[in-house]
Write an enzyme that holds these catalytic residues in place. Structure first.
Site, PDB file in Angstrom:
ATOM      1  N   GLU A 439       0.830  -1.221   0.000  1.00 12.04           N
ATOM      2  CA  GLU A 439       0.000   0.000   0.000  1.00 12.04           C
ATOM      3  C   GLU A 439       0.858   1.262   0.000  1.00 12.04           C
ATOM      4  O   GLU A 439       0.470   2.296   0.533  1.00 12.04           O
ATOM      5  CB  GLU A 439      -0.971   0.014   1.188  1.00 12.04           C
ATOM      6  CG  GLU A 439      -1.919  -1.150   1.243  1.00 12.04           C
ATOM      7  CD  GLU A 439      -2.700  -1.356  -0.039  1.00 12.04           C
ATOM      8  OE1 GLU A 439      -2.873  -0.383  -0.805  1.00 12.04           O
ATOM      9  OE2 GLU A 439      -3.130  -2.491  -0.297  1.00 12.04           O
ATOM     10  N   GLY A 440       2.013   1.181  -0.619  1.00  7.56           N
ATOM     11  CA  GLY A 440       2.916   2.326  -0.725  1.00  7.56           C
ATOM     12  C   GLY A 440       4.003   2.250   0.321  1.00  7.56           C
ATOM     13  O   GLY A 440       3.736   2.293   1.517  1.00  7.56           O
TER      14      GLY A 440
END
Length: 596
Positions: A439-440
């Site tokens: 998610e980054g």
């Protein structure tokens, strides 16, 4: 060791820091005050402690398996997920219009933490469904939502997020999956997606994939990406499941951690094209996906807090039981449980302070989300939205990085036994590593903090938060206690360092981008440290008043001690990090590339 949900600490945050009674003044949450929060959290504790936690180690030893395209979950997971869905936990904070309970994120986030503490691999499945629901609520058509939302909210079906491809990791401009429009308004999807969490499994009757793809003729780069719903099974007009769609799992990854969560490679369109349904408008897919990603990023931050809590509990139990060496102060005549040794206590306090600080920060951010989305006053919504958006990269980045520190310390407390898999503590360390990546990555969160959250508005949001911190400092000084004075001193120094870094970032991002981004991750860690420390300072003020009133003195005294430790040992690091960011960029970038 059995998991015990930290309900008391969560309720303290919800009541005193997140101000649940103010949230309950919002018409949408009229029945969601402290009593509701307590009832829901106590039920969540029963389920997570009794059903999910016992399956956690089992999932590590007997991971989800793949054979001939079929993915079978760890034994016990399917039955647990059925109980999860039937208990209404998937729909806890989703709209009642689609079968959810419509509770505020302030309550829902605490339940999500418990689920992840109990079983991180299991919790990833509903986490991705939450993101899919958020995206459809924001951008899905009435027709699309009528088909998919109620099933997702109930947990009958699960959701996934399909971004990454073999050649396109964080650079989504490189996405090649293509979508061919059909005369009936649907699309045929062709391509390969990797790293798809719970992309295939046997726990639900259908899986709803949200897929980024390019429509033929779309612009190059991120401006040409669209978002599609691609179900595992097509849905008939009457809502029943129809034919299998042309999306298949060709393998699952063998991983360092979260082994019970299948990470799938999905192939779309090998047999004529997978049927997809456009979400919103063409070429706006990345905009919609960011809604899903923001929901997931906050939730991943909560995962960091969750695994840190589980590791802390494990370490405390071991430290109470493990007998080794006499205390250095001579207080015991023979070998003692290692919790008597100062360095072990330092490690345990570090774990506790980090975990409670990040939990408090996440709880306050959740409260801001609730006000931003539901408060009747437009200015209040705007102010809370700015605060929440600033906090998301901190909750995600700082909380997940701290989970590596805490889970590593848990292994260290165990000594050599921590390195042995049978003790179970190593699982938390291995599971935690992915949290700083998916998610980054932390670097991506820091880029967001620098570009969108600081430089874009010239640091005004950050400075507004700093003014709130200054008000807390004033309250600490007025308190008059030695603990409050010590925390005020550290918080003031940290706030001033934070402001200097904000000015540096806001003033140099365009003119000297390398200098700013050389310190972007340290900036995120500094900002997260300050925000967590601020919330623990607020907690200290509440706890001092409670102690003076004779209310729950042991718990409140522990709150004061934890806040003081955080200030002395963690918040005190902020000025040094400021120096590295503002004055240390040249040493990051000056090394000749061929000298590495």
């Amino acid at each position: 060791m059995s998991f015990v949900a930290p309900v008391k600490d969560m309720l303290f945050n919800i009541e005193h820091l997140a101000n649940i009674e103010q949230i309950a003044q919002i018409p949408a949450f009229a029945d969601a005050g402290l009593d509701t929060a307590q009832a829901v959290l106590e039920e969540a504790a029963k389920f997570t402690e009794g059903v999910l936690a016992p399956l956690n180690w089992e999932g590590d030893k007997n991971p989800t398996s793949w054979k001939d395209g079929v993915v079978t979950a760890t034994p016990g997971f399917k039955e647990a997920f059925k109980q999860f869905a039937e208990g209404g936990w998937q729909g806890l904070q989703h709209p009642a219009d689609f079968g959810g309970q419509g509770l505020p994120k302030t309550i829902g986030a605490a339940c999500i933490e418990m689920t992840n503490s109990a079983n991180l691999s299991f919790a990833l499945c509903p986490l991705l469904s939450d993101g899919a629901i958020e995206a459809l609520l924001t951008a899905g058509s009435d027709e699309l939502n009528a088909v998919y939302l109620e099933k997702l909210v109930s947990g009958a079906w699960t959701g996934t997020m399909n971004l990454t491809e073999p050649q396109a990791g964080s650079d989504l401009a490189a996405v090649r999956t293509r979508a061919e429009p059909l005369p009936d308004g649907t699309y045929k999807i062709f391509g390969t997606k990797i790293f798809i969490t719970w992309g295939e499994h046997d726990m639900a009757e259908n899986i709803v994939h949200l897929v980024l793809a390019r429509v033929q003729g779309a612009p190059e780069g991120v401006k040409g990406i669209s978002l599609f719903v691609v179900p595992k099974f097509l849905v008939n007009a009457d809502g029943s499941l129809g034919a299998r769609n042309d999306v298949h799992c060709v393998s699952i990854e063998h991983k360092m951690g979260i082994k019970a969560s299948p990470t799938a490679v999905l192939q779309y369109g090998d047999h004529g094209g997978a049927i997809g349904y456009l979400v919103g408008q063409e070429n706006r897919g990345l905009e919609y996906m960011f809604i899903m990603m923001n929901a997931a990023r906050y939730a991943v931050g909560v995962q960091g807090i969750a695994v840190a809590e589980r590791a802390y509990q494990k370490a405390v139990t071991f430290a109470r039981e493990r007998v080794q060496s006499r205390p250095v102060d001579g207080s015991m005549p023979s070998a003692a449980p290692i919790i008597h040794h100062p360095d072990v206590r330092r490690m345990l306090m570090t774990m506790r302070a980090y975990t409670e600080g990040c939990r408090a920060m996440a709880s306050v951010a959740a409260s801001a989300y609730d006000a931003a989305h539901h408060h009747p006053d437009a200015d209040t919504r705007k102010a809370n939205q700015a605060f929440y958006e600033f906090m998301v990269p901190l909750v995600k980045g700082y909380s997940t990085e701290m989970s590596l520190t805490v889970t590593s310390l848990a292994v260290q407390v165990h000594g050599g036994m921590g390195f042995i898999e049978e003790t179970g503590v190593a699982q938390y360390y291995r599971d935690a590593k992915i949290l700083t990546i998916y998610e980054g990555t932390t670097a991506i969160q820091s880029n967001d903090l620098v570009g969108r959250k600081t430089a874009r508005d010239g640091g005004q949001t950050a400075k507004g938060i700093a003014s709130q911190i200054a008000a807390t400092e004033a309250e600490l000084v007025q308190s008059g206690s030695a603990n409050a004075a010590a925390v005020a001193k550290r918080l003031k120094a940290a706030r001033e360092a934070f402001l200097q870094v904000v000015d540096f970032v806001a003033g140099n991002t365009k003119a000297s981008p390398n200098a700013v981004f050389a310190g972007s991750v340290p900036y995120l860690m500094l900002a997260g440290n300050v925000m967590a420390g601020w919330q623990l300072a607020r907690a200290l003020l509440v706890a001092e008043k409670a102690v003076a009133a004779g209310t729950d003195v042991p718990f409140m005294q522990a709150k004061i001690t934890t806040a003081r430790f955080y200030a002395d040992h963690i918040l005190s690091q902020v000025p040094g990090v400021r120096d590295a960011i503002v004055e240390g960029a040249d040493s990051v970038t000056s090394m000749a590339l061929d000298a590495f």
